[in-house]
Design an enzyme around this catalytic site. Structure first.
Site, PDB file in Angstrom:
ATOM      1  N   GLU A  82       2.481  -1.026   2.854  1.00 20.44           N
ATOM      2  CA  GLU A  82       2.761  -2.457   2.945  1.00 20.44           C
ATOM      3  C   GLU A  82       1.828  -3.268   2.035  1.00 20.44           C
ATOM      4  O   GLU A  82       0.613  -3.342   2.277  1.00 20.44           O
ATOM      5  CB  GLU A  82       2.560  -2.873   4.407  1.00 20.44           C
ATOM      6  CG  GLU A  82       3.409  -4.039   4.830  1.00 20.44           C
ATOM      7  CD  GLU A  82       3.173  -4.389   6.298  1.00 20.44           C
ATOM      8  OE1 GLU A  82       3.023  -3.479   7.141  1.00 20.44           O
ATOM      9  OE2 GLU A  82       3.132  -5.592   6.587  1.00 20.44           O
ATOM     10  N   LYS A 265      -4.057  -3.967  16.106  1.00 21.17           N
ATOM     11  CA  LYS A 265      -3.197  -3.337  15.081  1.00 21.17           C
ATOM     12  C   LYS A 265      -3.513  -3.941  13.714  1.00 21.17           C
ATOM     13  O   LYS A 265      -3.575  -3.245  12.692  1.00 21.17           O
ATOM     14  CB  LYS A 265      -1.722  -3.520  15.450  1.00 21.17           C
ATOM     15  CG  LYS A 265      -0.757  -2.698  14.612  1.00 21.17           C
ATOM     16  CD  LYS A 265      -0.290  -3.407  13.345  1.00 21.17           C
ATOM     17  CE  LYS A 265       0.699  -2.565  12.565  1.00 21.17           C
ATOM     18  NZ  LYS A 265       1.169  -3.236  11.345  1.00 21.17           N
ATOM     19  N   ASP A 281      -9.363  11.877   8.871  1.00 19.97           N
ATOM     20  CA  ASP A 281      -8.398  12.142   9.941  1.00 19.97           C
ATOM     21  C   ASP A 281      -8.140  10.795  10.637  1.00 19.97           C
ATOM     22  O   ASP A 281      -8.836  10.421  11.573  1.00 19.97           O
ATOM     23  CB  ASP A 281      -9.023  13.169  10.909  1.00 19.97           C
ATOM     24  CG  ASP A 281      -8.117  13.480  12.091  1.00 19.97           C
ATOM     25  OD1 ASP A 281      -7.128  12.748  12.298  1.00 19.97           O
ATOM     26  OD2 ASP A 281      -8.424  14.443  12.811  1.00 19.97           O
ATOM     27  N   HIS A 379       3.346 -12.912   4.862  1.00 17.81           N
ATOM     28  CA  HIS A 379       3.688 -11.548   4.462  1.00 17.81           C
ATOM     29  C   HIS A 379       4.310 -11.444   3.083  1.00 17.81           C
ATOM     30  O   HIS A 379       4.671 -10.365   2.647  1.00 17.81           O
ATOM     31  CB  HIS A 379       4.590 -10.893   5.523  1.00 17.81           C
ATOM     32  CG  HIS A 379       3.787 -10.120   6.520  1.00 17.81           C
ATOM     33  ND1 HIS A 379       4.338  -9.291   7.451  1.00 17.81           N
ATOM     34  CD2 HIS A 379       2.455 -10.051   6.701  1.00 17.81           C
ATOM     35  CE1 HIS A 379       3.375  -8.743   8.181  1.00 17.81           C
ATOM     36  NE2 HIS A 379       2.228  -9.203   7.744  1.00 17.81           N
TER      37      HIS A 379
HETATM   38  C1  MEV Z   1       0.857  -7.196  11.159  1.00 24.40           C
HETATM   39  O1  MEV Z   1       0.898  -5.922  10.538  1.00 24.40           O
HETATM   40  C2  MEV Z   1      -0.511  -7.468  11.738  1.00 24.40           C
HETATM   41  C3  MEV Z   1      -0.604  -8.750  12.571  1.00 24.40           C
HETATM   42  O2  MEV Z   1       0.421  -8.765  13.548  1.00 24.40           O
HETATM   43  C4  MEV Z   1      -1.963  -8.774  13.204  1.00 24.40           C
HETATM   44  C5  MEV Z   1      -2.142  -9.882  14.218  1.00 24.40           C
HETATM   45  O3  MEV Z   1      -1.173 -10.369  14.814  1.00 24.40           O
HETATM   46  O4  MEV Z   1      -3.322 -10.225  14.472  1.00 24.40           O
HETATM   47  C6  MEV Z   1      -0.383  -9.977  11.695  1.00 24.40           C
END
Ligand code: MEV
Length: 388
Positions: A82, A265, A281, A379
């Protein structure tokens, strides 16, 4: 009836394996040609990968710029599909750079081993007595196992009781510059061989615990004027507004597990990409931090952001099981290159500190985006924004 249970599948040549697939999946000549043409490695290199290859899988090696970590400038290699992950982390890194950079340190007094091994003892009749005897021999067990290893050091043993007949011995290890999974499992096996001589029980299994790794704390202090931004339509958010938006998001993640998982995430977007680029890893890093985020008994964000006068303060703590020797690194020349020629890291601790700093910058970028321009605009990778 065709079966996927092909005896000796692993022994077949690449062409034979593709032929098995062709037959099973009813691939036509063009399909087979596509599969073969997708491979960018030579026959010898592909064969040497070991275990059932039919092709290779390329991901872009990208470079994140603008990192200052512990006073040192880095270009950071990241392997991730990405583009917006790298666009984001560069945005976050730049803000941190202009604020004096990120400090990031492995915590020496952490309760988590840089690596840890576990020994499961079963059929333990008298767990209290067995625990007492094992702990009475702790120094002997550690000294004995340390004699077998030059570069790694087991430094502590702890015993835990589960159910009536199960005891688990945790062995805490400093693996030097290796990631430590292999050495922790190995040390656990050696110690288990001694334990069963000392106490009446059976060793059922020995294995690394993935709830271990270099415990790193990364921090940044950002003057509010560095945070302002505008969207493509020209709407402007002041630094104060961005700071407050980020703090609101942090408070949300501290209370709501659904949000905390997404927050984390975002951090792992950056950490995993560096892990892949440097031959780590990454599943071990992921699993360590799933548990680490839950260490209080409540799933929490790995980072927190707070306001202090005219500053936004960010702190991130995570486990980074990583190494610069051993593991799969030597099998992947690009990982070697990323480690030794791009990052130029000399110690595994330095790599762990870089990865945590990347996680913090990635998180800053995500929260700034969410509190202002939103995900859709955020994005759009830079190139698209510039050329469209
Ligand atoms: C997207 O890959 C990651 C986000 O969702 C992280 C977040 O919401 O803090 C933008």
């Amino acid at each position: 009836m065709k079966s996927s249970l092909v005896p000796g599948f692993y022994k077949l040549s690449i062409d034979e394996r593709i032929e098995v697939l062709r037959d099973f999946l009813d691939l036509n000549v063009e399909d087979v040609a596509v599969l073969k043409s997708l491979c960018t490695l030579g026959f010898k290199e592909l064969t040497s990968i070991g275990e059932n290859p039919v092709s290779n899988f390329e991901l872009p090696l990208r470079i994140a710029n603008g990192f200052k970590i512990n006073g040192v400038d880095y270009f950071v290699p990241m392997v991730v599909e990405e583009a917006s992950v790298v666009a984001g982390v560069c945005y976050g890194a730049k803000i941190c750079y202009e604020s004096g950079g990120i400090t990031s340190h492995v915590l020496k007094e952490s309760n988590y081993g840089k690596a840890a091994g576990q020994i499961q003892l079963i059929n333990v009749d008298d767990p209290v007595e067995v625990e007492r005897k094992i702990l009475a021999e702790k120094n002997y067990l550690l000294e004995k196992v340390n004699k077998e290893h030059r570069f790694s050091k087991a430094y502590d043993l702890k015993v835990q009781k589960f159910e009536d007949e199960i005891l688990v011995v945790n062995v805490y290890v400093d693996p030097g510059d290796a990631m430590g999974a292999a050495v922790a499992s190995d040390m656990a096996e050696s110690i288990a061989r001694e334990i069963v001589k000392i106490v009446p029980c059976v060793c059922n299994a020995c294995i690394v615990s993935n709830f271990s790794g270099r415990h790193v704390k990364a921090e940044v202090k950002i003057p509010v004027d560095k945070l302002s931004r505008k969207n493509v339509k020209g709407k402007v958010w002041s630094g104060e507004e961005v700071k407050n938006g980020i703090v609101w998001l942090s408070r949300w993640a501290e209370k709501d597990m659904y949000r905390a998982v997404t927050h984390n995430k975002g951090i792992m977007n950056g950490v995993d990409a560096v892990a892949v680029a440097t031959g780590q890893d990454w599943r071990a890093i992921e699993s360590a931090n799933h548990a680490f985020a839950f260490r209080s008994g409540c799933y929490l964000p790995l980072s927190k952001w707070r306001s202090e006068g005219n500053y936004l303060i960010g702190e991130l703590e995570m486990l980074v099981p990583c190494g610069i020797i051993g593991g799969e690194i030597k099998n992947f020349p690009k990982a070697e290159f990323a480690l030794r020629k791009i990052l130029r890291v000399k110690k595994a601790d330095e790599l762990a500190e870089i990865m945590a700093a990347v996680g913090l910058a990635q998180n800053l970028a995500a929260l700034s985006m969410l509190a202002t321009i939103g995900l859709k605009e955020g994005h759009q990778p830079h190139r698209k924004r510039i050329f469209s």
